[in-house]
Design an enzyme around this catalytic site. Structure first.
Site, mmCIF file in Angstrom:
data_model
loop_
_atom_site.group_PDB
_atom_site.id
_atom_site.type_symbol
_atom_site.label_atom_id
_atom_site.label_comp_id
_atom_site.label_asym_id
_atom_site.label_seq_id
_atom_site.Cartn_x
_atom_site.Cartn_y
_atom_site.Cartn_z
ATOM 1 N N LYS A 21 -58.461 42.134 56.433
ATOM 2 C CA LYS A 21 -58.284 41.100 55.401
ATOM 3 C C LYS A 21 -59.331 39.995 55.560
ATOM 4 O O LYS A 21 -59.979 39.605 54.592
ATOM 5 C CB LYS A 21 -56.863 40.530 55.524
ATOM 6 N N SER A 22 -59.507 39.508 56.785
ATOM 7 C CA SER A 22 -60.471 38.418 57.006
ATOM 8 C C SER A 22 -61.875 38.834 56.568
ATOM 9 O O SER A 22 -62.589 38.086 55.906
ATOM 10 C CB SER A 22 -60.519 38.051 58.496
ATOM 11 N N ARG A 26 -64.403 37.526 53.327
ATOM 12 C CA ARG A 26 -65.754 37.015 53.595
ATOM 13 C C ARG A 26 -66.814 37.828 52.866
ATOM 14 O O ARG A 26 -67.853 37.299 52.473
ATOM 15 C CB ARG A 26 -66.002 37.009 55.114
ATOM 16 N N ARG A 122 -48.971 24.094 52.934
ATOM 17 C CA ARG A 122 -49.735 24.280 54.180
ATOM 18 C C ARG A 122 -50.837 23.227 54.301
ATOM 19 O O ARG A 122 -51.456 22.841 53.306
ATOM 20 C CB ARG A 122 -50.306 25.707 54.228
ATOM 21 N N SER A 167 -58.883 27.055 64.797
ATOM 22 C CA SER A 167 -58.757 27.655 63.471
ATOM 23 C C SER A 167 -60.085 28.205 62.983
ATOM 24 O O SER A 167 -61.048 27.470 62.764
ATOM 25 C CB SER A 167 -58.234 26.618 62.470
ATOM 26 N N GLN A 169 -60.446 29.398 60.107
ATOM 27 C CA GLN A 169 -60.591 28.996 58.698
ATOM 28 C C GLN A 169 -61.328 27.668 58.606
ATOM 29 O O GLN A 169 -62.190 27.483 57.745
ATOM 30 C CB GLN A 169 -59.218 28.915 58.030
ATOM 31 N N ASP A 315 -51.837 36.127 64.575
ATOM 32 C CA ASP A 315 -51.154 36.800 63.461
ATOM 33 C C ASP A 315 -50.233 37.921 63.942
ATOM 34 O O ASP A 315 -49.411 38.424 63.177
ATOM 35 C CB ASP A 315 -52.185 37.376 62.478
ATOM 36 N N ARG A 346 -43.074 30.706 61.080
ATOM 37 C CA ARG A 346 -42.842 32.013 61.726
ATOM 38 C C ARG A 346 -41.958 31.918 62.960
ATOM 39 O O ARG A 346 -41.304 32.893 63.321
ATOM 40 C CB ARG A 346 -44.184 32.697 62.045
ATOM 41 N N ARG A 388 -46.046 39.296 57.135
ATOM 42 C CA ARG A 388 -46.010 39.757 58.529
ATOM 43 C C ARG A 388 -44.588 39.738 59.095
ATOM 44 O O ARG A 388 -44.265 40.513 60.003
ATOM 45 C CB ARG A 388 -46.970 38.942 59.394
HETATM 46 C C1 S3P Z 1 -57.907 33.727 59.390
HETATM 47 C C2 S3P Z 1 -57.750 32.849 60.445
HETATM 48 C C3 S3P Z 1 -56.440 32.557 61.052
HETATM 49 C C4 S3P Z 1 -55.416 33.623 60.717
HETATM 50 C C5 S3P Z 1 -55.415 33.954 59.257
HETATM 51 C C6 S3P Z 1 -56.769 34.483 58.822
HETATM 52 C C7 S3P Z 1 -59.259 33.936 58.830
HETATM 53 O O1 S3P Z 1 -55.954 31.330 60.570
HETATM 54 O O2 S3P Z 1 -54.148 33.201 61.128
HETATM 55 O O3 S3P Z 1 -54.441 34.925 58.960
HETATM 56 O O4 S3P Z 1 -59.450 34.902 58.055
HETATM 57 O O5 S3P Z 1 -60.135 33.136 59.150
HETATM 58 P P1 S3P Z 1 -56.387 29.904 61.171
HETATM 59 O O6 S3P Z 1 -57.823 29.751 60.929
HETATM 60 O O7 S3P Z 1 -55.573 28.898 60.455
HETATM 61 O O8 S3P Z 1 -56.031 29.965 62.603
#
Ligand code: S3P
Length: 430
Positions: A21-22, A26, A122, A167, A169, A315, A346, A388
């Protein structure tokens, strides 16, 4: 939709998990701001990644779906995105919203980002605040902490920034903004979070330096389109690893799994719990490590999970909690307060569901304590609309004699649309 799950089973055979997914997110983002046509093979066609596709289409990028699993992105170049005529809707996807904030900060137009009920609760300040330090103008509820967010892009300046929360993200948003900033942007992080953005940016020709505890980016003239083959998602594979690990007599081969070291905490933990797990045929796809994984079911022992390993398995904690429930002895998960602000709280969701199954669980502010090996019974479980949690509870349910119900289980479509079919295909009722 509610789903009924019948146990108890042995887990046998082989699967290829859905694409990461990540990395799928991207590939659309970076492909859109590169010059030329990017071909993404094995793209994840799940709700979250489709939100990212929609957002970039709204900014004028031609994105075409081809065959079963391929996406063609006709990149517009770093400065070729156009102002969207309507708001950009990120749905349930934190990655879409947070990473897009970084890209939008560098554009010369205004855009509005919205999300569903969960995403609107969030925290976004973690991204908004450093982007403001770079010169971005972002407004939203509670001083920009919650969507809807209005982003007014403009000229940015590079910053040096230490991540206050682990993080990827946040790091990724700042790397994207750094592509558009004057001077260099340096991000320091400890512990290290997933590094897919820096790997892919490099692959597309960006000036990225990955060092020990930091990543640095200086603006590039342009990014050049490339080819990506997305590895299988270790976070999705994790449900099947644990399904095999906790059911004695199981033997499961999981093929084409991404084993980027920033993501493999689940493998380390399962090994420490006594699981028979083998990593085979390691190879590289587009700068990302991939392997096949063979798992055999058996007895597991309890474990403590804390500190720097946490971002490497953040995750996977819902499914690790299930593994702990079936292991002998006590398990402790702490330093995982981030779980409170994921797609659901969670920690609360794990504690509620495992207690329903008869497990002994104590809730901590930043984790939980599970005393494993207690007798379990089928129960009514709640996904809390979190993909999840739904999948972790399905794995618990197949491992207990009898029929459990999972409320609102269709949320698995966020990351793993064919989860229940795949699970069924490897479950042998015993
Ligand atoms: C992700 C980073 C993680 C992860 C999320 C996907 C990403 O989050 O928990 O499911 O794709 O960069 P955080 O960056 O908030 O830790």
């Amino acid at each position: 939709m509610d789903i009924f799950v019948e146990g108890k089973v042995r887990v046998d055979g082989q699967i290829i998990p859905p694409p990461d997914k990540s990395i799928s997110h991207r590939s659309i983002m970076i492909g859109s701001i590169a010059e030329g046509t990017t071909v993404v093979r094995k793209f994840l066609f799940a709700d979250d990644c489709l939100r990212t596709v929609d957002c970039f289409r709204k900014m004028g990028v031609e994105i075409e779906f081809k065959d079963q699993d391929t996406v063609i992105v006709k990149g517009k170049g770093l400065r070729g995105l156009k102002k969207p005529e309507t708001e950009l809707y990120a749905g349930n996807s934190g990655t879409t919203m947070r990473l897009l904030l970084g890209i939008l900060a560098g554009q010369n137009f205004e855009a509005v980002l919205t999300g569903d009920e969960s995403l609107s609760k969030r925290p976004m300040k973690r991204v908004v605040q450093p982007l403001r330090m770079m010169g971005a103008k972002i407004e939203g509820k509670d001083d920009g902490n919650y969507a809807p967010l209005i982003v007014r892009g403009g000229q940015l300046k590079g910053i040096s920034y230490s991540l206050p929360v682990a993080s990827a993200q946040v790091k990724s948003a700042l790397l994207f903004a750094g592509l558009y900033a004057d001077g260099e942007t340096v991000i320091y992080e400890k512990p290290k979070t997933r590094d897919h953005t820096e790997i892919m940016l490099k692959h597309f020709g960006a000036n990225v330096v990955m060092g020990d505890g930091f990543v640095k980016i200086t603006p590039a003239e342009k990014l050049s389109a490339s080819q990506i083959t997305v590895p299988g998602d270790i976070s999705s594979a994790a449900f099947f690893m644990v399904a095999a690990a906790i059911n004695e007599g199981s033997q499961l081969l999981i093929r084409d799994v991404g084993i980027n070291p920033t993501r493999t905490g689940i493998i380390d933990i399962l090994k420490q719990m006594g699981c028979d797990i083998k990593i085979m045929d390691e190879r590289i796809w587009g700068g990302e490590k991939v392997a096949d994984i063979l798992i055999k079911g058996g007895r597991l022992r309890g474990i403590t999970i804390e500190r720097e390993i946490v971002p490497r398995l953040i995750d996977e904690i819902p499914i690790i909690a299930v593994a702990c429930t079936f292991a002998e002895g006590q398990s402790v998960v702490k330093d995982a307060k981030e779980l409170r602000v994921k797609e659901s709280d969670r920690i609360k969701a794990i504690v509620y569901n495992l207690r329903n199954l008869g497990a002994e669980v104590e809730e901590l502010e930043d984790g939980f304590v599970i005393t494993g090996g207690k007798p379990l019974k089928p129960a009514e479980l709640d996904s809390f609309n979190d993909h999840r949690i739904a999948m972790a509870m399905a794995v618990a349910a197949i491992s207990i004699d009898g029929r459990s119900k999972i409320k609102n289980a269709d949320c698995v479509a966020i990351s793993f649309p064919n989860f229940f079919q795949m699970l069924k295909s490897v479950c042998k009722q015993i």
